[in-house]
Design a protein around this motif. Structure first.
Motif, short mmCIF file in Angstrom:
data_model
loop_
_atom_site.label_atom_id
_atom_site.label_comp_id
_atom_site.label_asym_id
_atom_site.label_seq_id
_atom_site.Cartn_x
_atom_site.Cartn_y
_atom_site.Cartn_z
N ILE A 351 47.62 31.91 27.99
CA ILE A 351 47.84 30.94 29.07
C ILE A 351 47.89 31.64 30.43
CG2 ILE A 351 49.67 29.50 30.09
CD1 ILE A 351 50.08 28.27 27.35
N LYS A 352 48.55 32.80 30.48
CA LYS A 352 48.59 33.55 31.74
C LYS A 352 47.19 34.00 32.14
CE LYS A 352 51.95 36.40 30.44
NZ LYS A 352 52.97 37.48 30.52
N TYR A 353 46.40 34.39 31.17
CA TYR A 353 45.01 34.77 31.44
C TYR A 353 44.24 33.58 32.02
CZ TYR A 353 40.13 36.08 30.36
OH TYR A 353 38.79 36.34 30.43
N LEU A 354 44.43 32.40 31.43
CA LEU A 354 43.72 31.21 31.91
C LEU A 354 44.09 30.86 33.34
CD1 LEU A 354 43.94 28.80 28.82
CD2 LEU A 354 41.95 30.12 29.59
N SER A 355 45.32 31.22 33.75
CA SER A 355 45.76 30.87 35.11
C SER A 355 45.43 31.94 36.13
CB SER A 355 47.28 30.61 35.11
OG SER A 355 47.99 31.81 34.85
N SER A 356 44.79 33.05 35.72
CA SER A 356 44.46 34.12 36.65
C SER A 356 43.39 33.67 37.65
CB SER A 356 43.97 35.35 35.88
OG SER A 356 42.73 35.07 35.23
N PRO A 357 43.38 34.24 38.84
CA PRO A 357 42.42 33.80 39.86
C PRO A 357 40.97 33.85 39.43
CG PRO A 357 44.12 35.16 40.85
CD PRO A 357 44.34 35.23 39.37
N LYS A 358 40.55 34.93 38.76
CA LYS A 358 39.14 35.05 38.37
C LYS A 358 38.73 34.00 37.36
CE LYS A 358 38.46 39.97 39.39
NZ LYS A 358 37.50 39.70 40.47
N VAL A 359 39.60 33.76 36.37
CA VAL A 359 39.27 32.75 35.37
C VAL A 359 39.29 31.36 35.99
CG1 VAL A 359 39.98 31.70 33.18
CG2 VAL A 359 40.12 34.18 33.48
N GLN A 360 40.27 31.09 36.83
CA GLN A 360 40.33 29.78 37.48
C GLN A 360 39.14 29.56 38.42
OE1 GLN A 360 42.46 26.89 37.40
NE2 GLN A 360 42.69 27.85 35.39
N ALA A 361 38.69 30.61 39.06
CA ALA A 361 37.51 30.50 39.92
C ALA A 361 36.28 30.15 39.10
CB ALA A 361 37.29 31.81 40.68
N PHE A 362 36.10 30.86 37.99
CA PHE A 362 34.97 30.59 37.10
C PHE A 362 35.05 29.18 36.54
CE2 PHE A 362 33.57 30.62 32.58
CZ PHE A 362 32.21 30.70 32.80
N TRP A 363 36.23 28.77 36.09
CA TRP A 363 36.44 27.42 35.55
C TRP A 363 36.12 26.36 36.60
CZ3 TRP A 363 36.73 24.72 31.34
CH2 TRP A 363 37.42 23.50 31.29
N HIS A 364 36.57 26.58 37.81
CA HIS A 364 36.36 25.62 38.91
C HIS A 364 34.88 25.42 39.21
CE1 HIS A 364 36.41 23.77 42.84
NE2 HIS A 364 35.92 24.87 43.41
N VAL A 382 33.91 31.18 44.56
CA VAL A 382 34.46 29.92 45.05
C VAL A 382 34.04 29.69 46.50
CG1 VAL A 382 36.57 28.64 45.56
CG2 VAL A 382 36.38 29.95 43.43
N LYS A 383 34.08 30.74 47.30
CA LYS A 383 33.64 30.61 48.69
C LYS A 383 32.18 30.19 48.76
CE LYS A 383 36.84 34.14 50.48
NZ LYS A 383 36.95 35.47 51.13
N ASP A 384 31.36 30.79 47.90
CA ASP A 384 29.94 30.43 47.87
C ASP A 384 29.75 28.99 47.41
OD1 ASP A 384 29.38 33.01 48.65
OD2 ASP A 384 28.86 33.71 46.63
N ASN A 385 30.56 28.57 46.46
CA ASN A 385 30.46 27.21 45.94
C ASN A 385 30.82 26.17 47.00
OD1 ASN A 385 30.03 25.56 43.41
ND2 ASN A 385 32.11 24.91 43.88
N LEU A 386 31.81 26.50 47.85
CA LEU A 386 32.20 25.58 48.91
C LEU A 386 31.12 25.47 49.99
CD1 LEU A 386 36.01 26.32 49.35
CD2 LEU A 386 34.96 24.17 48.62
#
Length: 459
Positions: A351-364, A382-386
């Motif tokens: 769960i902590k891994y899932l909440s990490s910035p890199k994983v959350q960025a990929f998920w987003h 994420v910046k590129d995606n925006l």
């Protein structure tokens, strides 16, 4: 934006397949990978044999493929834990399967459960609150989005870890706005402004607004107006909710507005099929609709070459309170307490891994769900995606501007899905001639009875 004072819900809708889930959709491409993500070595295993945990989820299609990739990356990143992931059907089907395993050892180590079943999971007594693990490890949750945590925090405890989060936004066709003499950079922010714009847009085979029966929209209308959907502080104070407020002024005003839009031919009614409303919007036959942020990438991609999609905040009645915010949608991950401490600790590491910035960025960027971790916005992908999808900015701003209070936390009841069914029947009755007040009175009465029966059963 007009009177813009200030939420995120869900996976990206693949318009080509015309599938959209309530508060959810499907995801976009999963061409990026979370490989080489660092993870803390699990303290739960002192032997060479890894701990195996089973994760049950409700993400189908492209979103399911993204989950498979995240799990594959996690398993490759360390050797102490092996996550086995299984799709168990949509949210309701998944929850029924979890219920069937409660009291036995056959169920999952952790499970994804949608937002409205939060109270049921707490009352089941079959889960380990993640708050106990947060406190034990002194895990810093200040990195997580406050408004998202706000929804899943009950009695000052975070019982589950948010995973996929969305909110309800306003979509509009910028090209049709411009052709009708409206400002394409200034979407309507109130019911009255939507009506006025719909009057200008309804012509030449185009209807101003696409309406579909989505109980989540009514819940968001209450939250945005700073009003409670059930009593006892939306069921979040010292006493559980005992009464539905869906027939109070915020609900009646909202349903009356929708009904008037339809009666005046300013909106088309797509019933309970959100995908049909979205297809109409993509075809340019309707100019405005509300829906989950999870549909955003799918709508923008499907409209490419046809028109530009604009986004704005979820509208509210003119003059209503400005101290609310759209309650989030989506789901969170729960740790089941009928597993060994080693399995629970391993699930916590994952769960902590899932909440990490890199994983959350990929998920987003792969699904359209909001990152639950603020630092994910600093990731370059994420910046590129925006830049590619600037429409997300309105949704992010709406989330960050939401005021944290009982209204924006959303209602906490153990029979939420039953309430949604009563509400849906009320809307259909109102569209067929019954007054909004009368229809909602009936739904509120049935909802109150269901809440009280649930409370009695769970004493």
């Amino acid at each position: 934006m007009k009177n813009l004072k200030w939420k995120t819900t869900v996976p990206v809708l693949l318009v080509a397949s015309a599938i959209a889930l309530q508060g959810c959709g499907n995801s976009a491409s999963n061409s990026n990978s979370t490989n080489n993500q660092p993870t803390k070595e699990s303290s739960s295993s002192s032997s060479a044999a890894p701990i195996t945990i089973n994760w049950w989820h409700a993400m189908s299609g492209a979103n399911g493929k993204v989950i498979d990739q995240v799990v594959k990356d996690f398993n490759a990143s360390q050797s102490n834990i092996v996550v086995k992931v299984t799709f168990q059907g949509a949210y309701d089907e998944l929850l029924n399967k979890v219920k069937a395993t409660m009291g036995s050892k056959s169920g999952p180590s952790m499970v994804q459960v949608n937002d409205v079943n939060t109270r049921f999971m707490i009352d089941s007594k079959m889960i380990t609150p993640v708050q106990t693990l947060i406190d034990r490890d002194k895990f810093d949750i200040s990195q997580l989005e406050e408004h998202i945590l706000n929804y899943y925090t009950v009695d000052n405890q975070l019982y589950s870890m948010p995973f996929n989060t969305s909110n309800d936004v306003f979509y509009y066709n910028k090209d049709l706005f411009k052709a009708a003499g409206l400002d394409p950079e200034n979407p309507p922010a109130t019911f009255e402004e939507v009506t006025k714009d719909a009057q200008a847009l309804t012509k030449n085979g185009v209807t101003g607004y696409a309406f579909y029966l989505e109980p989540w929209d009514m819940e968001q209308s209450f939250a945005k107006q700073g009003e409670l959907y059930v009593n006892n502080d939306n069921g979040r104070s010292s006493e559980p909710a005992t009464e539905s407020f869906m027939n109070t002024k915020p609900g009646v005003d909202t349903l009356t507005w929708w009904k008037n839009m339809l009666d005046n031919k300013l909106a088309l009614n797509f019933g309970r099929v959100s995908a049909d409303a979205q297809k109409s919007f993509i075809a340019g036959k309707t100019a405005m609709l509300t829906g989950s942020t999870g549909a955003l990438r799918g709508l923008v991609d499907a409209a490419k070459g046809k028109f530009e999609v604009g986004t704005g905040f979820f509208p509210i009645p003119e003059g209503s309170a400005k101290d609310g915010g759209v309650a989030i949608g989506g789901a969170s991950n729960w740790i089941m307490n009928n597993k060994s401490q080693e399995e629970q600790d391993a699930a916590w590491e994952f769960i902590k891994y899932l909440s990490s910035p890199k994983v959350q960025a990929f998920w987003h960027i792969s699904t359209g769900y909001f990152p639950i971790t603020k630092d994910a916005y600093n990731e370059q992908i994420v910046k590129d995606n925006l830049v590619k999808y600037p429409q997300f900015n309105a949704a992010i701003e709406q989330l960050h501007q939401a005021k944290s209070n009982y209204a924006s936390q959303g209602a906490s009841v153990g029979v939420f899905q039953e309430m949604r069914n009563f509400y849906a029947s009320a809307v259909e009755e109102a569209m067929n001639g019954k007054s909004p007040q009368e229809a909602l009175d009936k739904a509120a009465k049935s909802s109150t009875e269901a809440i009280q029966k649930y409370n009695e059963t769970n004493k």
